[in-house]
Design a protein around this motif. Structure first.
Motif, mmCIF file in Angstrom:
data_model
loop_
_atom_site.group_PDB
_atom_site.id
_atom_site.type_symbol
_atom_site.label_atom_id
_atom_site.label_comp_id
_atom_site.label_asym_id
_atom_site.label_seq_id
_atom_site.Cartn_x
_atom_site.Cartn_y
_atom_site.Cartn_z
ATOM 1 N N THR A 170 0.946 -1.185 -0.024
ATOM 2 C CA THR A 170 0.154 0.183 0.010
ATOM 3 C C THR A 170 0.751 1.195 0.074
ATOM 4 O OG1 THR A 170 -0.048 0.149 2.432
ATOM 5 C CG2 THR A 170 -1.630 -1.197 1.305
ATOM 6 N N ALA A 171 0.343 2.569 -0.165
ATOM 7 C CA ALA A 171 1.013 3.635 -0.312
ATOM 8 C C ALA A 171 1.899 3.727 1.048
ATOM 9 C CB ALA A 171 0.016 4.982 -0.379
ATOM 10 N N GLU A 172 1.103 3.441 2.202
ATOM 11 C CA GLU A 172 1.625 3.624 3.625
ATOM 12 C C GLU A 172 2.527 2.375 3.644
ATOM 13 O OE1 GLU A 172 2.675 4.498 7.462
ATOM 14 O OE2 GLU A 172 1.209 5.916 5.939
ATOM 15 N N SER A 173 2.273 1.150 3.459
ATOM 16 C CA SER A 173 3.298 0.047 3.738
ATOM 17 C C SER A 173 4.450 0.187 2.943
ATOM 18 C CB SER A 173 2.703 -1.187 4.085
ATOM 19 O OG SER A 173 2.179 -1.443 2.478
ATOM 20 N N GLY A 174 4.434 0.618 1.784
ATOM 21 C CA GLY A 174 5.311 0.409 0.729
ATOM 22 C C GLY A 174 6.247 1.797 1.394
ATOM 23 N N ALA A 175 5.937 2.725 1.967
ATOM 24 C CA ALA A 175 6.794 3.821 2.396
ATOM 25 C C ALA A 175 7.657 3.524 3.643
ATOM 26 C CB ALA A 175 6.109 5.238 2.540
ATOM 27 N N ARG A 176 6.550 2.897 4.383
ATOM 28 C CA ARG A 176 7.316 2.511 5.891
ATOM 29 C C ARG A 176 8.193 1.477 5.646
ATOM 30 N NH1 ARG A 176 2.983 0.700 7.849
ATOM 31 N NH2 ARG A 176 3.328 -1.541 7.117
ATOM 32 N N ASP A 177 7.934 0.604 4.904
ATOM 33 C CA ASP A 177 9.201 -0.500 4.607
ATOM 34 C C ASP A 177 10.435 -0.022 3.956
ATOM 35 O OD1 ASP A 177 7.504 -2.432 5.787
ATOM 36 O OD2 ASP A 177 6.673 -3.302 3.833
ATOM 37 N N SER A 178 9.979 0.847 3.092
ATOM 38 C CA SER A 178 11.180 1.449 2.330
ATOM 39 C C SER A 178 12.009 2.299 3.271
ATOM 40 C CB SER A 178 10.974 2.279 0.956
ATOM 41 O OG SER A 178 10.038 1.609 0.246
ATOM 42 N N GLU A 179 11.421 3.138 4.014
ATOM 43 C CA GLU A 179 12.137 3.844 5.043
ATOM 44 C C GLU A 179 13.125 3.028 6.073
ATOM 45 O OE1 GLU A 179 11.749 8.361 7.390
ATOM 46 O OE2 GLU A 179 9.873 6.815 7.094
ATOM 47 N N ASP A 180 12.372 1.971 6.452
ATOM 48 C CA ASP A 180 13.006 1.125 7.785
ATOM 49 C C ASP A 180 14.205 0.529 6.894
ATOM 50 O OD1 ASP A 180 10.887 1.495 9.291
ATOM 51 O OD2 ASP A 180 9.982 -0.323 9.079
ATOM 52 N N LEU A 181 14.203 0.156 5.747
ATOM 53 C CA LEU A 181 15.142 -0.734 5.089
ATOM 54 C C LEU A 181 16.438 0.336 4.656
ATOM 55 C CD1 LEU A 181 13.333 -2.791 2.641
ATOM 56 C CD2 LEU A 181 15.048 -3.554 4.121
ATOM 57 N N LEU A 182 15.916 1.647 4.316
ATOM 58 C CA LEU A 182 17.084 2.618 3.812
ATOM 59 C C LEU A 182 17.857 3.077 5.177
ATOM 60 C CD1 LEU A 182 16.692 5.768 4.414
ATOM 61 C CD2 LEU A 182 14.861 5.509 2.394
ATOM 62 N N ARG A 183 16.823 3.242 6.312
ATOM 63 C CA ARG A 183 17.522 3.535 7.542
ATOM 64 C C ARG A 183 18.575 2.389 7.964
ATOM 65 N NH1 ARG A 183 15.314 7.915 10.581
ATOM 66 N NH2 ARG A 183 15.791 6.504 12.516
ATOM 67 N N ARG A 184 18.341 1.253 7.710
ATOM 68 C CA ARG A 184 19.112 0.115 7.999
ATOM 69 C C ARG A 184 20.448 0.031 7.188
ATOM 70 N NH1 ARG A 184 22.587 -2.957 8.532
ATOM 71 N NH2 ARG A 184 22.442 -5.100 9.330
ATOM 72 N N TRP A 185 20.010 0.306 6.096
ATOM 73 C CA TRP A 185 21.267 -0.284 5.034
ATOM 74 C C TRP A 185 21.934 0.772 4.296
ATOM 75 C CZ3 TRP A 185 23.252 -4.547 5.593
ATOM 76 C CH2 TRP A 185 22.997 -5.768 5.862
ATOM 77 N N HIS A 186 21.320 2.079 4.262
ATOM 78 C CA HIS A 186 21.982 3.082 3.320
ATOM 79 C C HIS A 186 23.064 3.520 4.196
ATOM 80 C CE1 HIS A 186 22.350 5.994 0.200
ATOM 81 N NE2 HIS A 186 22.300 7.058 0.931
ATOM 82 N N GLY A 187 24.523 3.456 3.591
ATOM 83 C CA GLY A 187 25.714 3.689 4.530
ATOM 84 C C GLY A 187 26.260 2.901 5.257
ATOM 85 N N THR A 188 25.266 1.513 5.244
ATOM 86 C CA THR A 188 25.888 0.476 6.170
ATOM 87 C C THR A 188 27.131 -0.287 5.314
ATOM 88 O OG1 THR A 188 23.871 0.065 7.500
ATOM 89 C CG2 THR A 188 25.748 -1.599 7.217
ATOM 90 N N GLY A 189 28.340 -0.178 5.809
ATOM 91 C CA GLY A 189 29.478 -0.782 5.032
ATOM 92 C C GLY A 189 29.437 -0.054 3.582
ATOM 93 N N ARG A 190 29.236 -0.727 2.221
ATOM 94 C CA ARG A 190 29.166 -0.337 1.211
ATOM 95 C C ARG A 190 27.913 -0.398 0.550
ATOM 96 N NH1 ARG A 190 33.593 -2.832 -2.302
ATOM 97 N NH2 ARG A 190 33.609 -0.646 -3.327
ATOM 98 N N GLN A 191 26.911 -0.450 1.188
ATOM 99 C CA GLN A 191 25.596 -0.509 0.742
ATOM 100 C C GLN A 191 25.004 0.459 0.753
ATOM 101 O OE1 GLN A 191 25.237 -4.036 -0.265
ATOM 102 N NE2 GLN A 191 27.234 -3.830 1.055
ATOM 103 N N MET A 192 23.921 0.818 -0.458
ATOM 104 C CA MET A 192 23.276 2.215 -0.876
ATOM 105 C C MET A 192 21.864 1.812 -1.128
ATOM 106 S SD MET A 192 26.261 4.291 -2.647
ATOM 107 C CE MET A 192 26.024 5.834 -1.976
ATOM 108 N N TYR A 193 21.049 2.666 -0.832
ATOM 109 C CA TYR A 193 19.365 2.503 -0.779
ATOM 110 C C TYR A 193 18.918 3.246 -2.115
ATOM 111 C CZ TYR A 193 14.895 0.523 -0.095
ATOM 112 O OH TYR A 193 13.560 0.006 -0.008
#
Length: 454
Positions: A190-213
């Protein structure tokens, strides 16, 4: 310090300075856009690449640098080979690995018949992990050290990909697909779940080691205006993340989009009006664009990812290299597996050249290698980090073998210029031409040698 003149390819002389490695070979990289190709190209016929702790420390003439190496430094002998930066693939779908080469009369039936059912399997984290491992192995085997990767709608698919990439210390960009309409219920967020899941993932992985979101709305037809709006909010909140989607791939798709979004000037205009055209935004295909679209892509800093094997496989159309270049629009190369039929960026160059010729444009080998290395890094905002052999860059590089096959060896032997050598590699090469792949200074792939190829 000298190296055994009869050493096997890749063999090392001495060990001791474990944090420093040196590689002797022909070296090739680019400094800027190859408008005048010879000026932009750095070709060192007998070079030495020095790597310390996963970062390139020096790159230059062998005889000039060899005497400065600390005692005990390992020197890997790759003479008669060509070291270049690792390839950068700017549009690829890891969940489509198992459905590559699936027959269909066009893009939309191909999605319905093969893509969506295959992506359903990524509900299973173990399946996602297994595919991620194979997918990364295949990229590295083909000399690709960085890719912009589409996962599925399932957050676990992105989690599995990032976890595997991080464990290997690779420089990858990926994102969970956002898709809340015009797809099977089993793949719908959904618009809400897609945004929420994406934000959770980017906060977890963007900039972790060599990973980028990368924020990843699949394409406009599968996102409601509400979802595109939520994606836009995330893009504003996190200006350094990537954005990736599809645009103007297929005529039927373009017609469908305009029916779904009345009142917009063009397909690209939809993304523009939602604030999704900007630097680090990469749009796959860009086959059916008009002059205003090409101009807007250029002015926004967004990138057109050209996917030649996919466009031919699905009969989508011919990318207009000449118009893109005339407008100065950033263009990169991409495999688009599984619509694309090969993981190899060399094979992708092969098809890109042919598509250009069909529209009356000559795409040089130097420009294709630039697009797949320094050019991609530049357009992704990663200049100086990847795509180059210059000091300070991450040590992601590949070893190309001009004698990988009998035909390639025979043609390369008659090459009278760098352009001819690179062109032979692009036209005749594939994964077999990748002798070795290095990521952050560590060997992550070595081609097995056979009795037929000593």
């Amino acid at each position: 310090m000298t190296v055994n003149q009869n050493a096997d390819p890749g063999a090392t002389r001495s060990t001791g300075a474990g944090d420093i490695q040196a590689y002797r070979a022909q070296l090739l990289y680019f400094r800027d856009t190859p408008k005048a190709e010879d000026e932009a190209c750095e070709w060192i016929r007998d070079g030495l690449l020095v790597v310390r702790d996963g970062v390139i420390e020096q790159c230059g003439e062998h005889d000039r640098l060899i005497g400065d190496l600390p005692p005990g430094t390992s020197v890997h002998d790759w003479r008669n080979h060509l070291i270049t930066p690792g390839f950068i693939d700017t549009h690829i779908h890891y969940p489509q690995t198992d459905m590559i080469a699936s027959p269909a009369p066009g893009l939309l039936p191909w999605l319905e018949t093969y893509t969506f059912p295959t992506e359903r399997r990524f509900e299973n984290p173990e399946y996602a992990q297994d595919v991620a491992k194979f997918f990364l192995d295949e990229l590295l085997r083909c000399g690709t050290t960085t890719a912009l990767v589409y996962c599925t709608v399932h957050p676990g698919s992105a989690q599995a990909f990032f976890a595997e990439s991080h464990a290997r210390n690779l420089r990858m960009v990926a994102g969970k697909v956002m898709m809340d309409r015009n797809c099977p219920e089993y793949l719908r967020d959904t618009a809400e779940s897609g945004a929420r899941d994406s934000e959770d993932l980017l906060r977890r992985w963007h900039g972790t080691g060599r990973q980028m979101y990368a924020l990843t709305p699949r394409f406009a037809p599968t996102s409601t205006p509400e979802q595109l709006g939520r994606c836009s909010e995330l893009a504003q909140r996190y200006p350094d993340v990537f954005i990736q989607s599809h645009v103007a791939e297929n005529r039927d798709e373009v017609k469908w989009v305009m029916d779904l979004f009345p009142g917009y000037r063009s397909y690209l205009d939809i993304y523009d009006r939602y604030g999704l055209l900007r630097p680090r935004a990469v749009y796959g295909h860009c086959v059916w664009l008009d002059d205003d679209d090409w101009r807007r892509l250029r002015d926004s800093g967004a990138v057109a990812a050209h996917c030649p094997t996919s466009n031919q496989f699905l009969g989508s159309g011919l990318f207009d290299h000449a118009t893109a270049r005339n407008f100065g629009t950033p263009v990169t190369l991409a495999t688009d597996v599984g619509g694309g039929s090969s993981f190899s960026m060399l094979q992708t160059m092969n098809e890109a050249h042919k598509i250009a010729r069909l529209s009356g444009h000559h795409l040089t080998a130097r420009r294709m290698f630039w697009q797949a290395t320094q050019g991609a890094a530049k357009h992704l905002g990663l200049t100086g980090r990847i795509g180059t052999l210059e000091a300070g860059a991450e040590a992601d590089f590949i070893v190309l073998d001009p004698k990988a096959t009998p035909l390639l060896a025979r043609r390369s032997a008659y090459a009278e210029s760098l352009e001819e050598l690179l062109f032979a590699l692009a036209m005749l090469g594939d994964d077999r031409a990748i002798a070795a792949t290095y990521a952050a200074g560590r060997e992550v792939h070595r081609r097995a040698r056979t009795a037929a190829h000593p």
